[in-house]
Design a protein around this motif. Structure first.
Motif, mmCIF file in Angstrom:
data_model
loop_
_atom_site.group_PDB
_atom_site.id
_atom_site.type_symbol
_atom_site.label_atom_id
_atom_site.label_comp_id
_atom_site.label_asym_id
_atom_site.label_seq_id
_atom_site.Cartn_x
_atom_site.Cartn_y
_atom_site.Cartn_z
ATOM 1 N N GLY A 217 -2.961 -1.659 -1.057
ATOM 2 C CA GLY A 217 -3.677 -0.540 -1.703
ATOM 3 C C GLY A 217 -4.437 -1.048 -2.930
ATOM 4 N N ASN A 218 -5.266 -0.159 -3.394
ATOM 5 C CA ASN A 218 -6.137 -0.538 -4.513
ATOM 6 C C ASN A 218 -5.340 -1.106 -5.679
ATOM 7 O OD1 ASN A 218 -8.308 0.328 -3.084
ATOM 8 N ND2 ASN A 218 -8.543 2.273 -4.170
ATOM 9 N N GLU B 144 -3.337 2.900 6.858
ATOM 10 C CA GLU B 144 -3.577 4.101 6.046
ATOM 11 C C GLU B 144 -4.354 5.098 6.896
ATOM 12 O OE1 GLU B 144 -5.396 3.343 2.234
ATOM 13 O OE2 GLU B 144 -4.312 1.457 2.007
ATOM 14 N N HIS C 52 -7.841 1.271 8.326
ATOM 15 C CA HIS C 52 -7.655 2.495 7.517
ATOM 16 C C HIS C 52 -8.649 3.555 7.985
ATOM 17 C CE1 HIS C 52 -6.077 0.025 3.856
ATOM 18 N NE2 HIS C 52 -5.337 -0.123 4.940
ATOM 19 N N TRP D 208 -5.069 11.496 -6.337
ATOM 20 C CA TRP D 208 -5.567 11.537 -4.962
ATOM 21 C C TRP D 208 -4.814 12.637 -4.235
ATOM 22 C CZ3 TRP D 208 -8.694 7.834 -2.187
ATOM 23 C CH2 TRP D 208 -8.733 8.011 -0.817
ATOM 24 N N GLU E 33 1.814 2.536 -3.015
ATOM 25 C CA GLU E 33 1.263 1.864 -4.194
ATOM 26 C C GLU E 33 1.508 2.817 -5.356
ATOM 27 O OE1 GLU E 33 -3.194 3.344 -3.126
ATOM 28 O OE2 GLU E 33 -3.002 1.730 -4.580
ATOM 29 N N TYR F 220 -9.657 7.749 6.773
ATOM 30 C CA TYR F 220 -9.480 9.061 6.148
ATOM 31 C C TYR F 220 -10.562 9.952 6.753
ATOM 32 C CZ TYR F 220 -6.466 6.621 2.879
ATOM 33 O OH TYR F 220 -5.450 5.877 2.312
ATOM 34 N N MET G 110 3.340 3.424 3.571
ATOM 35 C CA MET G 110 2.419 2.684 2.705
ATOM 36 C C MET G 110 2.644 3.179 1.290
ATOM 37 S SD MET G 110 -0.508 3.295 0.739
ATOM 38 C CE MET G 110 -1.634 2.171 -0.026
ATOM 39 N N ASN H 130 -6.617 -6.267 0.353
ATOM 40 C CA ASN H 130 -6.627 -4.846 0.690
ATOM 41 C C ASN H 130 -8.065 -4.393 0.906
ATOM 42 O OD1 ASN H 130 -5.576 -2.002 0.788
ATOM 43 N ND2 ASN H 130 -6.951 -1.852 -0.975
ATOM 44 N N GLU H 131 -8.308 -3.754 2.057
ATOM 45 C CA GLU H 131 -9.634 -3.176 2.316
ATOM 46 C C GLU H 131 -10.748 -4.153 1.965
ATOM 47 O OE1 GLU H 131 -9.984 0.786 0.596
ATOM 48 O OE2 GLU H 131 -9.041 1.522 2.425
ATOM 49 N N ALA I 111 -1.222 7.759 4.445
ATOM 50 C CA ALA I 111 -1.419 7.365 3.037
ATOM 51 C C ALA I 111 -2.254 8.424 2.323
ATOM 52 C CB ALA I 111 -2.127 6.023 2.952
ATOM 53 N N PRO I 112 -2.034 8.603 1.001
ATOM 54 C CA PRO I 112 -0.965 7.998 0.222
ATOM 55 C C PRO I 112 0.380 8.682 0.473
ATOM 56 C CG PRO I 112 -2.850 8.536 -1.156
ATOM 57 C CD PRO I 112 -3.025 9.254 0.155
ATOM 58 N N TRP J 268 -5.466 2.979 -11.030
ATOM 59 C CA TRP J 268 -5.588 4.441 -10.925
ATOM 60 C C TRP J 268 -5.585 5.066 -12.309
ATOM 61 C CZ3 TRP J 268 -7.484 6.176 -6.651
ATOM 62 C CH2 TRP J 268 -7.320 5.425 -5.479
ATOM 63 N N ILE K 101 0.241 5.201 -7.404
ATOM 64 C CA ILE K 101 -0.923 6.102 -7.538
ATOM 65 C C ILE K 101 -0.334 7.464 -7.900
ATOM 66 C CG2 ILE K 101 -0.888 6.273 -5.011
ATOM 67 C CD1 ILE K 101 -3.865 6.954 -5.095
HETATM 68 N N1 LIG Z 1 -8.820 4.394 -1.268
HETATM 69 C C1 LIG Z 1 -7.546 4.370 -0.515
HETATM 70 C C2 LIG Z 1 -7.541 3.077 0.228
HETATM 71 C C3 LIG Z 1 -6.778 2.129 -0.636
HETATM 72 O O1 LIG Z 1 -6.188 1.069 0.103
HETATM 73 C C4 LIG Z 1 -5.716 2.986 -1.271
HETATM 74 O O2 LIG Z 1 -5.325 2.400 -2.456
HETATM 75 C C5 LIG Z 1 -6.408 4.314 -1.508
HETATM 76 C C6 LIG Z 1 -5.525 5.521 -1.405
HETATM 77 O O3 LIG Z 1 -4.603 5.399 -0.386
#
Ligand SMILES: [NH3+][C@H]1C[C@H](O)[C@@H](O)[C@@H]1CO
Length: 625
Positions: free
Chosen positions: A229-230, A428, A399, A490, A23, A401, A21, A349-350, A479-480, A260, A25
């Motif tokens: 990702g964000n 993630e 996802h 992060w 992005e 964490y 994964m 995403n999310e 991730a990340p 970020w 960041i």
């Molecule tokens: N907040 C996490 C969830 C998001 O999808 C990612 O960008 C961030 C770090 O992996």
């Protein structure tokens, strides 16, 4: 514990199971993307502010400022560096860039520097500009000159190569451009779109930093999820990631304020991502923006049209027919007429952060995109089956964490999932803190800065469960993936780096051990205790008749196992790869190689014993048939 292994596979291991994964960041600009100059094009900055000159310094009295150019180098790059040479100076006068917390210079490597320049007012000046790499103390590592002409009032690009003949002792180095203070006294010159590239992975123009790319490829990943990702989402609709703004000549890329807290150059754009996927043997899992910005805006259903079209165009850029689709014609014109491989597209995403609007956003995007691309799988990002979505998603991105203990105690997370045709992307996951009550807190409150053996063995326990359930889990990624230790947004991350070195974490080695030993079918075996601390999975690699046993011991004390293999012949010796250390053992800039896998021979046979060390992840490979 005695582990009896079945000779009858339950299901094939999906080829996509282990991947990455990604992005931006603190991972793309200044990291995977090989550009060495920070703030190279003054993108998205306000002229005259301190931030506008971030990473730039005056040299020997040069007058520098960032201005809004009256004649911009392009519509995408309205700003320029304005250099004034005062009177009365001698020697080199100009400016320098300090890179992303340093610039690595290696003797024998060729560096390509380029910039645009123009004299805002014509002058009779004609003289040399010296372009060099220097240590911060002024030692010249490489240097060359070009002639600048005061008659050049239109933008002119200059490209030179630099060949350092010594390797300095640190990355405290600068990229320097100077004019002769005496000869150029009173001159005013504007510069734009400056760039300095080292050699890149597979020699790709505008490509990837070699040591980071090699570390990522070393894991043998099967997919690369991007651009977030964000960092896909934007804080506002206007600042979302847009595929079409990340293509073509760098001078045409405006960059964007990423999610970020820093500006993304977008020099690492859609085509670079796709070429990277091909160069690294990964297939893309590409995200399309789905109508929600992180600041909280959901586009209204009756206004989704343009964004759905933009997503269709983005996908056509990747897979379209150049004779029938303008985005595909653009792809061909940029050097890749053939379509790229694209089997999976993630919609948003999310989106559990915006579930209510995702009900209509998913419906509109999924229906439109499925109609255009019936062979692509579209992945939903809300919580599984909550809310209920239509059309029913064929895949969800999940996802998590959590703490190392959570991962050890949830290796059976997918065992109870219905086998109803839906598949899951564990998109993630990471053990992020030892404090279940403050998972995203500070290191003082349990947050991990780098992965440890406790976190990596917890993840490995969870991954044995992903392997066991890989009939419905088709892909998974820590991730990340990547971060610059000097500019973290992060922690922890799988791979860390500074301007000189790449740091492979304990979790990196776990991902690599699983990915490189993934086998091609799952062999059921005695199940671990759900509430225990010892976990295992068994796969078979048919092409080599190898049985591959992965064991994670998430406790501090060694754990004895006995394996019973039901095969006619089993080699008397196998191979053992073991990653072990104290709970808090960790690879970091101060202890870069504290923990690494150790390979050795292991007494094997139809029945054999193995004593899994405390806080360890082991891979046992035995030939059997
Ligand atoms: N907040 C996490 C969830 C998001 O999808 C990612 O960008 C961030 C770090 O992996």
């Amino acid at each position: 514990v005695t582990v009896s292994v079945s000779a009858t596979a339950s299901h094939p291991i999906p080829t996509t199971l282990w991947g990455q994964m990604y992005e931006d960041i603190s991972s793309g600009d200044g990291g995977l993307y090989a550009e060495l100059l920070q703030n190279r094009a003054f993108q998205q900055v306000t002229p005259g502010t301190t931030a506008s000159l971030n990473a730039w310094q005056a040299v020997n009295g040069g007058g520098i400022s960032v201005i809004r150019e009256t004649v911009p180098v392009s519509s995408a790059l309205p700003n320029a560096l304005h250099l004034t040479i005062p009177s009365g100076l001698t020697g080199g006068v100009g400016f320098a860039n300090t890179g992303y917390f340093g610039i690595k210079v290696t003797s024998g490597s060729t560096y390509t520097a380029s910039f645009f320049y123009r004299f805002p007012t014509a002058s009779s000046f004609r003289g040399p500009a010296t372009i060099s790499l220097q240590t911060n103390s002024g030692q010249v590592l490489a240097s060359t000159t070009v002639t600048l002409s005061g008659a050049q009032t239109a933008w002119q690009q200059v490209t030179v190569q630099l060949h350092p003949t010594t390797t300095p002792g640190s990355t405290s180095n600068r990229f320097v451009i100077t004019l002769d203070g005496a000869a150029a006294a009173g001159q005013v010159v504007n510069f734009a779109m400056l760039s300095l590239f080292p050699p890149t992975f597979k020699g790709r123009a505008n490509g990837m930093r070699v040591d980071i790319a090699e570390a990522l490829v070393e894991m043998g990943p099967s997919f690369f999820r991007f651009p977030g990702g964000n960092n896909l989402e934007g804080q506002t609709v206007a600042t979302r990631w847009q595929w079409n703004a990340t293509l073509g000549p760098l001078v045409n890329r405006p960059g964007r304020v990423g999610d970020w807290s820093y500006v993304n150059t977008d020099g690492l754009g859609l085509l670079e991502y796709l070429n990277w996927c091909e160069d690294s043997g990964m297939q893309a899992i590409m995200a399309v923006w789905a109508g929600f910005a992180l600041g909280g805006t959901s586009v209204a259903e009756n206004q989704l049209g343009p964004y759905i079209q933009q997503a269709i165009d983005q996908i056509n850029f990747v897979v379209g027919d150049p004779t029938r689709s303008a985005p595909a014609t653009l792809r061909a014109s940029l050097g890749h007429p053939a379509p790229f491989t694209l089997n999976y597209v993630e919609i948003g995403n999310e989106d559990f952060f915006a579930s209510t609007s995702y009900i209509y956003r998913w419906r509109n995007f999924a229906n439109a995109l499925k109609a255009q691309f019936p062979n692509i799988h579209f992945i939903a990002t809300s919580n599984t089956f909550n809310p209920v979505l239509s059309p029913n998603p064929t895949e969800y991105d999940v996802h998590v964490y959590q703490t190392p203990t959570w991962f050890a105690q949830n290796s059976f997370f997918y065992d109870g999932f219905q086998r109803n045709g839906t598949k899951y992307f564990e998109g993630e996951y990471a053990a992020i803190s030892t404090n279940p009550n403050d998972l995203f807190g500070t290191p003082a409150n349990g947050r991990l800065v780098f992965p440890t053996m406790q976190s990596a063995s917890g993840e490995a326990a969870f991954m044995t469960g992903l392997e066991r359930n890989s009939d419905i889990v088709f892909a998974a990624a820590y991730a990340p993936l990547l971060n610059h230790v000097s500019g973290s947004q992060w922690t922890p991350n799988l791979v860390s780096f500074d301007s000189n070195t790449v740091y492979r974490s304990t979790s990196f080695y776990v991902q690599k051990l699983f990915s490189l030993n993934r086998g091609d079918e799952y062999l059921p075996s005695t199940l671990p205790s759900r509430t225990g601390t010892l976990f295992w999975s068994v796969v078979r690699k048919r092409s080599t008749n190898q049985i591959i046993i992965k064991v994670s011991n998430t406790a501090g004390t060694a754990a004895p196992l006995t394996f019973v293999l039901p095969f006619g012949t089993v080699a008397s010796t196998g191979t053992l790869q073991v990653l072990q250390g104290a709970a808090t053992a960790s690879n970091s800039p101060t202890t870069p190689n504290a923990v690494a896998p150790v390979i050795s021979a292991l007494a094997a046979g139809k029945t054999f014993n193995y004593n899994a060390p405390g806080f360890s992840v082991s891979v046992i490979t035995v030939t059997a048939q």
